[in-house]
Structures are given as C-alpha cells and as structure tokens.
Design an enzyme around this catalytic site. Structure first.
Site, PDB file in Angstrom:
ATOM      1  N   GLY A  52       0.811  -1.214   0.000  1.00  0.00           N
ATOM      2  CA  GLY A  52       0.000   0.000   0.000  1.00  0.00           C
ATOM      3  C   GLY A  52       0.840   1.257   0.000  1.00  0.00           C
ATOM      4  O   GLY A  52       0.579   2.207  -0.764  1.00  0.00           O
ATOM      5  N   SER A  63      -4.721 -12.287  -4.438  1.00  0.00           N
ATOM      6  CA  SER A  63      -3.565 -13.134  -4.123  1.00  0.00           C
ATOM      7  C   SER A  63      -3.555 -14.353  -5.032  1.00  0.00           C
ATOM      8  O   SER A  63      -4.602 -14.792  -5.526  1.00  0.00           O
ATOM      9  CB  SER A  63      -3.662 -13.580  -2.656  1.00  0.00           C
ATOM     10  OG  SER A  63      -2.713 -14.575  -2.354  1.00  0.00           O
ATOM     11  N   TYR A  99      -8.041 -16.968   4.669  1.00  0.00           N
ATOM     12  CA  TYR A  99      -7.388 -15.987   3.799  1.00  0.00           C
ATOM     13  C   TYR A  99      -7.651 -16.325   2.332  1.00  0.00           C
ATOM     14  O   TYR A  99      -8.080 -15.470   1.546  1.00  0.00           O
ATOM     15  CB  TYR A  99      -5.890 -15.948   4.081  1.00  0.00           C
ATOM     16  CG  TYR A  99      -5.129 -14.940   3.251  1.00  0.00           C
ATOM     17  CD1 TYR A  99      -5.100 -13.598   3.616  1.00  0.00           C
ATOM     18  CD2 TYR A  99      -4.441 -15.323   2.107  1.00  0.00           C
ATOM     19  CE1 TYR A  99      -4.408 -12.656   2.860  1.00  0.00           C
ATOM     20  CE2 TYR A  99      -3.742 -14.403   1.346  1.00  0.00           C
ATOM     21  CZ  TYR A  99      -3.728 -13.076   1.717  1.00  0.00           C
ATOM     22  OH  TYR A  99      -3.049 -12.146   0.964  1.00  0.00           O
TER      23      TYR A  99
END
Length: 339
Positions: A15, A171, A193
């Site tokens: 980020g 991802s 996740y």
C-alpha cells in the site's frame, strides 16, 4: 481537475509502495491514506511528504474489520470529497498463519518448489475468530468491510460525469477449493485468507456486471510473492534471512517472485494508467518481475463461476441489511440508557 485516490492499508508494504509510485506518476492527485493504525499512518504520511513536499496527502482512520469504523470513515470521505476516482482495496490480514513443515520440506526438494512458494498451496492454515460485530475476522477485514465501504461510497463512485475505479489486492492464494458458497465467512474451514481472496475476485467480477453502466469499474490484481509484514509473520525472521538469497536465485526461473513491495505494486500502478473500458473484467492482473529485475503486468483469466458470484453478491447484500439493523438496535439501546 485533481484526481481523488483512496488506498486502504496504506501505511506499509504494498500500500505504501503504491502511494509512493502514484505520487511520482501524478503529483497533483489528492491521495488519502485509509489506515487502522494512525501512528503508522502518520509516519507514512511524513515519509511521502518528505519525498513529495508539494503533494496533497490526507489521513483517514479506517478499520475495515469494524462495521462502525467503515460507516464513520465513509461519512468522513463524503464530507471531504465530491467524488472518488480510485479506491484501492489493499488492506488485509492473515492471522496466526501455521506452516505444515513436513509439506514445506518435502516441497523444498521437489519439482513443485516454485509453485509451492508462489501459491503456498497445501502449506498454510490460519486461526480465525469472531470480531466484535459477530463476523469472522478475516472475512470481515479482507472482504465484507471493503464491500460495505463501496456501498457507502456509491454516491461518489457512481457518477454519470466520470468513471471511477475499484482495484482489489487479491492473491495467488485465492483458490476456488478454499471457498464455499454455503459458508462465505469460512467458519468451518482452515483457509480463511484463501477463501476471502477468492471471494474478492468473484465480487470484482459481479460489481462490473452491476455497476459498469453507472460508470464504476472493478479490477483485481495479484502482487506475486512479496516480502511484507504479512509474509514475514509466516515463519521466524531468521529463516527468511537465510532463505532470501535462495529466493532471488529462484526468481531467475519464475516471474512471480516480485519480492519487494515496490515490485508487488506494479499491477496496481499499471492499472492507474489504463482506460477501464480496455480491461478484461474476468482477468486478474499480475505483478511480475523478471530474473533481471524488470517489472511488468500480465493478465490471467480467473476461475470464476458467474452464478456463484451472483449468489455471493446477494448474500453480502443480505448480510449488509443484517449488520445495519443490528447497529441501529445497538444505537437505540445506547440512547435509551443515556436518557
């Protein structure tokens, strides 16, 4: 007219690297760092202004894992800006990752070594828990909080006069096998996740079907294997110190080992300069780095079922109604107690 760009999880890693690259690209944009940890956010803010003294950089307190925080932050955004041009949904967690060491060392000396490092398939499980809203923490942070933020910011994102963009940091770990439409919060599984990232891919696709005609376009990216705080938490730090030279060696044979946050942000930065109409809504845009350290972006088709993504969208809308009702009831109870 300056463009307004909001980046969640902007205080470190990919980020922060993205923010640095965006300011180098367009020093006139208004950049908003939306972060949970304001101390780290202020440090990131100072670092960005040191390298770009004339930049317009704002701070926003946002914990995407908290319904109340998302709603409060959205109100603040609507008070500050008349529109949002880019919303980078980058914040995410992988709590208490556990590595199957037997599978790891077996893969280390097999033909599967590159795929093992690139996707962590069969290696990682995580310990999830309920948050204060009664939602699974990983689902709430990685998916639902961002979904709620989009819903709240629709008046700024869906405007006839211009197009707006949503970009999800997904991802290579996003796998259909980890997701169940009957258990979208992944209460019963051990890979929350992977489940949340696959769900974000589906949500990106379905948002395009519902919102493109309102000027809103969504994309998903994969940053590759990047060494961030999230990655370093998987194994002891001394292990990464030992293995990093080996990782750079492996990169000669695979382009998915981006390794640094700057490289991992390549696809995020690349999308900033693209016309949304030219992008493939069914593609995930991958940050890639050659063995010589050259960065580039490449699309890969996502393994997504349209019907299942529509069902997910409807379930998220129903959950949104439920959490809003619960919040209204809590506010009413609080009001009665103070009278």
């Amino acid at each position: 007219m300056e463009r307004v760009v909001i980046v969640t999880g902007a205080n470190s890693g990919i980020g922060l690297a993205l923010c640095e690259r965006l300011l180098s690209e367009d020093s006139q944009l208004r950049l908003c760092l939306a972060c949970r940890n304001m101390q780290r956010a202020k440090a990131a803010h100072s670092a960005l202004l040191t390298s770009h003294p004339d930049a317009h950089v704002d701070l926003l307190h946002l914990d995407v894992g908290s319904v109340r925080s998302v709603l409060d932050a959205a109100q603040e955004v609507k008070a500050r800006y008349s529109r949002v041009d880019f919303l980078y949904l980058n914040a995410g967690i992988m709590p208490n990752p556990q590595v199957d060491l037997k599978a790891f060392f077996k893969g280390l000396f097999s033909r599967n070594i590159i795929n093992m490092f690139a996707t962590a398939e069969g290696l990682l499980t995580q310990q999830d828990r309920l948050n204060s809203d009664g939602l699974q923490e990983v689902f709430a942070t990685n998916l639902f909080g961002h979904f709620l933020l989009i819903r709240e910011l629709e008046p700024l994102l869906c405007q006839a006069a211009h197009t707006s963009r949503i970009v999800w940091t997904s991802s290579s770990n996003a796998r259909r096998s980890a997701f169940s439409i009957e258990d979208i919060q992944h209460r019963q599984g051990t890979e929350p996740y992977s489940s949340s990232k696959y769900a974000s891919d589906m949500l990106s696709l379905v948002l395009n079907r519902h919102k493109n005609n309102q000027g809103l376009f969504s994309s998903a990216i994969c940053p590759g294997l990047v060494m961030t705080n999230l990655t370093y938490g998987i194994l002891p730090s001394f292990f990464w110190t030992l293995i990093m030279p080996f990782m750079y060696l492996i990169r000669i044979f695979t382009n998915t080992f981006t390794l640094t946050p700057y490289n991992g942000a390549e696809a995020l930065h690349w999308l900033f300069g693209q016309k949304p109409e030219s992008l493939d809504p069914r593609a995930k845009y991958h940050s890639l780095t050659s063995g010589l350290g050259i960065n580039y972006t490449q699309p890969q088709q996502m393994d997504i079922d349209d019907e299942m993504s529509d069902i997910l969208y409807e379930k998220l809308l129903e959950l949104e109604k439920e959490v809003r009702r619960k919040l209204r009831e809590e506010n009413a109870d609080t009001h009665q107690l103070t009278e």
